[in-house]
Design a protein around this motif. Sequence first.
Motif, short mmCIF file in Angstrom:
data_model
loop_
_atom_site.label_atom_id
_atom_site.label_comp_id
_atom_site.label_asym_id
_atom_site.label_seq_id
_atom_site.Cartn_x
_atom_site.Cartn_y
_atom_site.Cartn_z
N HIS A 143 52.82 41.26 49.94
CA HIS A 143 52.20 41.32 48.63
C HIS A 143 51.67 39.96 48.16
O HIS A 143 50.58 39.89 47.60
N ALA A 144 52.46 38.90 48.35
CA ALA A 144 52.09 37.62 47.73
C ALA A 144 52.48 36.44 48.60
O ALA A 144 53.30 36.56 49.52
N LEU A 145 51.87 35.30 48.28
CA LEU A 145 52.19 34.02 48.93
C LEU A 145 52.63 33.05 47.84
O LEU A 145 52.05 33.01 46.74
N PHE A 146 53.65 32.25 48.16
CA PHE A 146 54.21 31.30 47.20
C PHE A 146 54.44 29.98 47.93
O PHE A 146 55.19 29.94 48.91
N VAL A 147 53.79 28.92 47.48
CA VAL A 147 53.88 27.61 48.13
C VAL A 147 54.61 26.68 47.18
O VAL A 147 54.16 26.44 46.06
N TYR A 162 43.72 25.69 44.94
CA TYR A 162 42.85 26.42 44.00
C TYR A 162 41.62 26.96 44.73
O TYR A 162 41.10 28.03 44.37
N ASP A 163 41.16 26.24 45.74
CA ASP A 163 39.99 26.69 46.52
C ASP A 163 40.31 27.95 47.32
O ASP A 163 39.40 28.66 47.75
N PHE A 164 41.61 28.22 47.51
CA PHE A 164 42.04 29.42 48.21
C PHE A 164 42.52 30.48 47.21
O PHE A 164 43.20 31.43 47.58
N ASP A 165 42.14 30.27 45.95
CA ASP A 165 42.39 31.24 44.87
C ASP A 165 43.85 31.38 44.50
O ASP A 165 44.30 32.45 44.07
N TYR A 166 44.61 30.31 44.65
CA TYR A 166 45.98 30.28 44.14
C TYR A 166 45.96 29.89 42.66
O TYR A 166 45.04 29.20 42.20
N ARG A 348 49.67 33.34 44.90
CA ARG A 348 48.54 34.26 44.87
C ARG A 348 48.95 35.58 45.50
O ARG A 348 49.87 35.64 46.32
N HIS A 349 48.29 36.65 45.08
CA HIS A 349 48.46 37.94 45.72
C HIS A 349 47.67 37.94 47.02
O HIS A 349 46.66 37.25 47.14
N LYS A 350 48.15 38.70 47.98
CA LYS A 350 47.45 38.73 49.27
C LYS A 350 46.04 39.27 49.12
O LYS A 350 45.09 38.75 49.74
#
Length: 377
Positions: A143-147, A162-166, A348-350
């Motif tokens: 569902h999501a990614l968290f860094v 942010y460029d990867f829409d996070y 971000r959501h996948k």
Amino acid sequence: MSYVFKTFPSVKAVPDSCWADLNFGQNIYFKPEFLLAFEAANGDITFNYIFVFKNGKAVAFAYTQIITISIKTITKNTRMLKHIRQGINTLFRQHPLRVLFCGNIFLSGEYGIFLQDGENKTAAFQVIAKALKQLSKNTKKLHALFVKDFEENSLKVTNQLYDFDYASMTVEPNMIINLKPEWQSFKDYKSALKSKYRVKANKADSKSKTLKTLFFSEADIKKHLKSLQDLYQNTIDNADFNAQILNLETYVHLKSAFPKQFFVKGYFLGEQLVGFLSAMHNQSHLDAHFIGIDYTLNKTYAIYPRILNDYVKLGLEVGATQINLGRTASEIKSTLGAVPQGLTCYCRHKRNLPNLILKPFIANVKIKTFKQHYPFK
């Protein structure tokens, strides 16, 4: 030559040359023995290890864990109207979230990504971001990614997420005690405190003097493993947020791999284990790891205040320059002289469309405020 990446599914699958290429120095948190301790003991987590190469040599590293987390775990630590929280919990109650974390979910701090000095860190980090994107694409039912977790001086590199829409969020800070060179003992440290804070520290030691303490060997950890797990579960049940429960079999592996750097200290009332602390002496820092407490006895015997005192004592004994007391209970930690170290995470959501909906939700996440004490003279 441009940077390229390769992902490995296990520490044991990584060639020795990859670890040798990276100059981790004495930083325990990136050593394969440390990472393997978590992998070996936590079979319900999917681990991956990302290496970035230039000219055939590894120049950067990141690792991930994929876990399943309930929506209630997230919403209970998010400020929102009660009926909105209830609606979200009801909507997703049958659909737990599967999240890919980059960074160690059991540690608080910059322990998930390593960028070699002398390299173009911005370019190397961008490759890691691309690797995360590829890993998420190849992971079903994600569902999501968290860094996580980045200090302020790292944001000039990490903000390219942010460029990867996070979207970014501020999370609870680490609470750090900076130890002065002239403090050679706990007595020296207490002498630097204002009177009321010194009284507080003495009271914690006095109320807990009935308790017997023991620094655990590997055999002791094995012997008391069930009690340690139960006491740790108590603290989890009292926490506002916890993504995953650690199998404390991990501690057996850590004590075996780092017998002089990893500490577990037990607190006994008679023969009963009623509390414990754990900590890692990493380079010049002492980092508090998980604790466990019998809360039915905590007030009577001041178990938690004693544990905090003992973290300071241990930090002084090992010659640390700072003690990281971690997140949560920020106010009481500040009474010992800890100051907040801000941390930023990215999420971000996948999928792109749900990600548009997720961003305002992330913006709604607010950390708890607390009263900062200034205990030193």
